[in-house]
Design an enzyme around this catalytic site. Structure first.
Site, mmCIF file in Angstrom:
data_model
loop_
_atom_site.group_PDB
_atom_site.id
_atom_site.type_symbol
_atom_site.label_atom_id
_atom_site.label_comp_id
_atom_site.label_asym_id
_atom_site.label_seq_id
_atom_site.Cartn_x
_atom_site.Cartn_y
_atom_site.Cartn_z
ATOM 1 N N LYS A 48 0.838 -1.207 0.000
ATOM 2 C CA LYS A 48 0.000 0.000 0.000
ATOM 3 C C LYS A 48 0.870 1.253 0.000
ATOM 4 O O LYS A 48 2.075 1.182 0.273
ATOM 5 C CB LYS A 48 -0.902 -0.026 1.234
ATOM 6 C CG LYS A 48 -0.123 -0.044 2.564
ATOM 7 C CD LYS A 48 -1.029 -0.373 3.739
ATOM 8 C CE LYS A 48 -0.229 -0.384 5.051
ATOM 9 N NZ LYS A 48 -1.074 -0.820 6.183
ATOM 10 N N ARG A 146 -11.332 0.311 14.707
ATOM 11 C CA ARG A 146 -10.938 1.112 13.557
ATOM 12 C C ARG A 146 -11.724 0.551 12.382
ATOM 13 O O ARG A 146 -12.931 0.694 12.331
ATOM 14 C CB ARG A 146 -9.411 1.030 13.360
ATOM 15 C CG ARG A 146 -8.874 2.052 12.380
ATOM 16 C CD ARG A 146 -7.413 1.825 12.034
ATOM 17 N NE ARG A 146 -7.182 0.562 11.329
ATOM 18 C CZ ARG A 146 -6.034 0.215 10.775
ATOM 19 N NH1 ARG A 146 -4.982 1.013 10.847
ATOM 20 N NH2 ARG A 146 -5.910 -0.928 10.142
ATOM 21 N N TYR A 275 16.384 30.042 8.716
ATOM 22 C CA TYR A 275 15.262 30.905 9.120
ATOM 23 C C TYR A 275 15.257 31.144 10.626
ATOM 24 O O TYR A 275 15.412 30.208 11.408
ATOM 25 C CB TYR A 275 13.931 30.243 8.749
ATOM 26 C CG TYR A 275 13.581 30.316 7.287
ATOM 27 C CD1 TYR A 275 13.406 31.541 6.658
ATOM 28 C CD2 TYR A 275 13.413 29.159 6.551
ATOM 29 C CE1 TYR A 275 13.063 31.599 5.309
ATOM 30 C CE2 TYR A 275 13.076 29.210 5.205
ATOM 31 C CZ TYR A 275 12.903 30.433 4.592
ATOM 32 O OH TYR A 275 12.567 30.489 3.271
ATOM 33 N N MET A 323 12.067 24.073 3.083
ATOM 34 C CA MET A 323 11.275 23.187 2.230
ATOM 35 C C MET A 323 12.154 22.370 1.283
ATOM 36 O O MET A 323 11.918 21.179 1.070
ATOM 37 C CB MET A 323 10.271 24.011 1.416
ATOM 38 C CG MET A 323 9.285 23.156 0.642
ATOM 39 S SD MET A 323 8.137 24.121 -0.357
ATOM 40 C CE MET A 323 7.175 24.955 0.890
HETATM 41 C C1 LIG Z 1 -0.557 -2.029 6.666
HETATM 42 C C2 LIG Z 1 -1.302 -3.274 6.892
HETATM 43 C C3 LIG Z 1 -0.638 -4.491 7.059
HETATM 44 C C4 LIG Z 1 0.859 -4.592 7.143
HETATM 45 O O1 LIG Z 1 1.261 -4.131 8.414
HETATM 46 P P1 LIG Z 1 2.794 -4.122 8.833
HETATM 47 O O2 LIG Z 1 2.754 -3.832 10.278
HETATM 48 O O3 LIG Z 1 3.387 -3.015 8.042
HETATM 49 O O4 LIG Z 1 3.336 -5.444 8.481
HETATM 50 C C5 LIG Z 1 -1.389 -5.646 7.190
HETATM 51 N N1 LIG Z 1 -2.733 -5.587 7.153
HETATM 52 C C6 LIG Z 1 -3.411 -4.444 7.011
HETATM 53 C C7 LIG Z 1 -4.888 -4.472 6.990
HETATM 54 C C8 LIG Z 1 -2.724 -3.241 6.894
HETATM 55 O O5 LIG Z 1 -3.399 -2.091 6.757
#
Ligand SMILES: *Cc1c(COP(=O)(O)O)cnc(C)c1O
Length: 386
Positions: A48, A146, A275, A323
């Site tokens: 992701k 969540r 700055y 930046m």
């Molecule tokens: C990001 C994520 C993972 C991977 O988690 P890590 O701690 O980075 O291995 C697995 N499952 C879901 C649903 C996630 O959002």
């Protein structure tokens, strides 16, 4: 707009960019293989957020070469980008938003996670539109509050899913959850795991026939054999981020971030830097200018604290990070324009690491990694060691 994909093309990009992250396919493949051997279960490589900022396609290819059997992403667009790049491994998507391109994802043979009856209806409608049967995994929430279906809504979700199966619109192939636990006590996973098993029974009682269940991300995969179930979903560990800092597995860093000194100046004692004149030199010496700033992934909170490696020697960032640039106090070291600077490298060689940065910044290594900005060129170091 998608974030920049890794540049595997001509090397001119490397020279033109102010800084370069080198993504090691070999490290990602070997970290994947290590996790797979440790867990003894199939591995889903989680790519992701554009592969944690390193380039989803390159990371996916390396992880698949290292033995991952499938991929996980947050959004349909991330899954579709992998398909467009020619990756045909199974993909699970779990963060569906209103307006997500569900029909496109179904046509691309992407498995959709679902956590509410309402979303299940949307998936069923998208499946009807395509004339295909959508592959669905149901996510149950087991204590994190969540994502995932709240336990009280779970029987309803199962019933709606079963009805959609009977209409030939979906196939519920799995049930899964995600842990909120961040400590390395294996016992902490027991309660959510029991809730997952309970949810699985409810699903079966409703007539669903999920073929697998999964729960563990990197941390649980490493510390809790009970949590490995039928699949582990590995993200952070792919990149060399150790799930348990006090008991490292020996994972290899997947990213090396380098730049070059853009300018050098002599300063006297008490000269202000940056700055707001927030830093003043203690004595006469030299300052090196780096062509990277907070837009590139060096947060303003990196000073004071972060040091970088120039010619194998650590020097501190000084003054407010801008930046597009920041300043390093190199004292009386001989440093010249064009000298290579390691921002993130190999801790075993004394170079700064993601972990070191994250401790200074009061965050986790993942946030430092995904904070790399679009100007940082991603260059893939190809070649998976066998
Ligand atoms: C990001 C994520 C993972 C991977 O988690 P890590 O701690 O980075 O291995 C697995 N499952 C879901 C649903 C996630 O959002």
């Amino acid at each position: 707009m998608p974030s920049p994909s890794p540049d595997t093309g001509p090397s001119h990009r490397r020279d033109r960019a102010p800084s370069v992250v080198t993504v090691s396919e070999a490290a990602i493949a070997s970290n994947t293989a290590l996790l797979r051997a440790l867990c003894g279960t199939p591995v889903m490589a989680v790519v992701k957020a554009d592969g944690f900022g390193l380039g989803a396609t390159a990371v996916a290819r390396a992880a698949l070469a290292g033995g991952a059997g499938e991929l996980g992403v947050a959004t349909c667009d991330e899954a579709l980008a992998l398909r467009a790049a020619g990756i045909d491994a199974p993909i699970l998507v779990w963060m569906l938003h209103p307006g997500a391109p569900l029909a496109d994802a179904i046509r691309a043979d992407v498995t959709l996670s679902c956590a509410s009856p309402r979303l299940l209806e949307l998936i069923a409608a998208a499946a009807a539109e395509t004339g295909l049967r959508a592959r669905v995994e149901l996510e149950v929430e087991t204590g994190m509050h969540r994502s995932g279906c709240p336990p009280q809504d779970w029987p309803d979700l199962c019933a709606v899913a079963r009805a959609a199966e009977q209409r030939g619109l979906v196939d519920v192939t799995g049930v899964w959850t995600h842990f909120g636990v961040t400590d390395d006590d294996a016992g902490a996973f027991a309660r959510p795991l029991a809730r997952l098993e309970h949810a699985l029974r409810t699903a079966r009682d409703t007539g669903l026939r999920p073929r697998r269940r999964h729960a563990a991300a990197s941390l649980a995969a490493v510390v809790s054999p009970d949590a490995r179930l039928d699949l582990v979903r590995i993200g952070a560990a792919l990149f060399g981020i150790e799930p348990v800092r006090s008991r490292p597995l020996g994972l290899e860093p997947a990213a090396r971030w380098e730049t070059a000194v853009a300018q050098v100046r002599d300063v006297g004692p008490g000269d202000p830097v940056g700055y707001g004149a927030q830093y003043r030199t203690a004595r006469s010496g030299r300052l090196a200018l780096l062509p990277v700033g907070y837009a590139d992934g060096i947060p303003r909170s990196a000073w004071p604290g972060v040091t970088v490696s120039v010619g194998g020697i650590r020097h501190p960032l000084v003054g407010a990070v801008s930046m597009d640039q920041c300043v390093v106090d190199v004292g009386d070291a001989v440093v010249e324009v064009g000298d290579r600077v390691v921002l993130l490298g190999e801790p075993a060689l004394g170079e700064p690491s993601l972990l070191e940065w994250s401790l200074i910044l009061g965050t986790i290594p993942q946030e430092v990694l995904t904070g790399l900005g679009p100007r940082v060129a991603r260059v893939v170091a190809q070649g998976v060691r066998s």
